[in-house]
Write an enzyme that holds these catalytic residues in place. Structure first.
Site, PDB file in Angstrom:
ATOM      1  N   CYS A  70       0.796  -1.224   0.000  1.00 32.16           N
ATOM      2  CA  CYS A  70       0.000   0.000   0.000  1.00 32.16           C
ATOM      3  C   CYS A  70       0.828   1.273   0.000  1.00 32.16           C
ATOM      4  CB  CYS A  70      -0.970  -0.003   1.172  1.00 32.16           C
ATOM      5  SG  CYS A  70      -0.195   0.059   2.812  1.00 32.16           S
ATOM      6  N   HIS A 108      -1.751   0.858   7.103  1.00 35.80           N
ATOM      7  CA  HIS A 108      -2.317   0.905   5.758  1.00 35.80           C
ATOM      8  C   HIS A 108      -2.515   2.365   5.390  1.00 35.80           C
ATOM      9  CE1 HIS A 108      -4.389  -0.215   2.159  1.00 35.80           C
ATOM     10  NE2 HIS A 108      -5.475   0.456   2.505  1.00 35.80           N
ATOM     11  N   ASP A 123      -8.261   3.610  -3.196  1.00 37.36           N
ATOM     12  CA  ASP A 123      -7.260   2.715  -2.615  1.00 37.36           C
ATOM     13  C   ASP A 123      -6.752   1.762  -3.690  1.00 37.36           C
ATOM     14  OD1 ASP A 123      -5.676   1.119  -1.043  1.00 37.36           O
ATOM     15  OD2 ASP A 123      -7.249   0.572   0.384  1.00 37.36           O
TER      16      ASP A 123
END
Length: 282
Positions: A70, A108, A123
């Site tokens: 991420c 994250h 995302d």
């Protein structure tokens, strides 16, 4: 980012031109990114660590055609969107899917995009399930091509634990990398708030994820890729390819050669024989 970098990124994800600066354009860009650039952590077991600055993320995910996790994916996505004049910044979140009930650190990151008075989240870097861009409103739900639903719930105020917003998922467990526990119940995916995030905050979350002995990424070799109607995941030597209308494919990779070929054929990742042999798998 320079125009030639934008062109290289668009070529990497298979888009011929930049998206329109609206929610539909954001959704098209994120979907193309997630179907083209795999999620993977292989530099960690290879002992190289992870850098999450802009230059490193572009060099790895675009120039070298690798994947990442991420902190790399969403750094790249944020840089691209900002260069295309989207109003964008990074957020941090606590991953809840597949984790124990105790609070996890903010390991994250995701992206906040503003369109006038509207806030949306995007995302490109959650390896366990695909969620499309969503307006930041309580009760909003989406359904993706793999049959998975996501919903947003306001759960508190800024600064509350585990966050002020909760993203949940419900759908086929195989549309994740094994972390979901149910096919037909809402499960928390991550909690977050909209507080400002500094580069140092990103670096700290990235460092924990890449080095802490309890981090998932120091305990497994993972790669995954979103499909228009499913999900492909490789967790250590177990390959799972799930599609909505096809029989699930499950294969245990028995040799380093099988593993390297799977990385190349299924995920577009090309590691040398020496690199595959260094992974703690065989």
């Amino acid at each position: 980012m320079q125009p030639d970098q934008i062109d290289a990124y668009l070529a990497r994800i298979g888009l011929e031109e930049p998206p329109v600066r609206d929610p539909a354009g954001l959704a098209a860009l994120q979907a193309a990114h997630r179907r083209s650039i795999p999620f993977e952590n292989l530099d960690i077991p290879l002992g190289r660590g992870i850098a999450c600055d802009s230059d490193s993320a572009f060099a790895k995910l675009v120039t070298r055609r690798r994947g990442g996790y991420c902190f790399e994916h969403n750094r790249l996505l944020t840089d691209v969107l900002a260069s295309l004049s989207f109003d964008v910044r990074l957020l941090l979140a606590r991953v809840l899917l597949g984790n124990p009930p105790e609070l996890t650190p903010r390991t994250h990151c995701l992206v906040l995009v503003e369109f006038g008075d509207e806030q949306w989240i995007a995302d490109a870097g959650f390896g366990g399930s695909y969620a499309p861009p969503m307006p930041l409103e309580g009760g909003v739900q989406t359904t993706t091509g793999d049959g998975v639903q996501h919903r947003l719930t306001r759960i508190g105020n800024e600064g509350d634990l585990p966050g002020s917003w909760l993203l949940e998922r419900m759908g086929p467990r195989l549309a994740t990398d094994g972390r979901a526990g149910s096919d037909d119940a809402w499960e928390p995916q991550f909690a977050f708030d909209t507080a400002q995030v500094a580069d140092a905050d990103m670096a700290l979350g990235n460092h924990w994820s890449a080095t802490h002995p309890t981090s998932r990424f120091t305990n497994a070799c993972v790669a995954s890729l979103c499909l228009p109607d499913g999900f492909a995941s490789l967790v250590d030597r177990q390959l799972t390819v799930w599609r909505k209308r096809e029989e699930t494919q499950r294969i245990t990779l028995e040799t380093p050669r099988d593993y390297g070929r799977c990385l190349a054929d299924r995920f577009g990742l090309h590691l040398s024989d020496e690199e595959v042999a260094r992974l703690p798998l065989f």
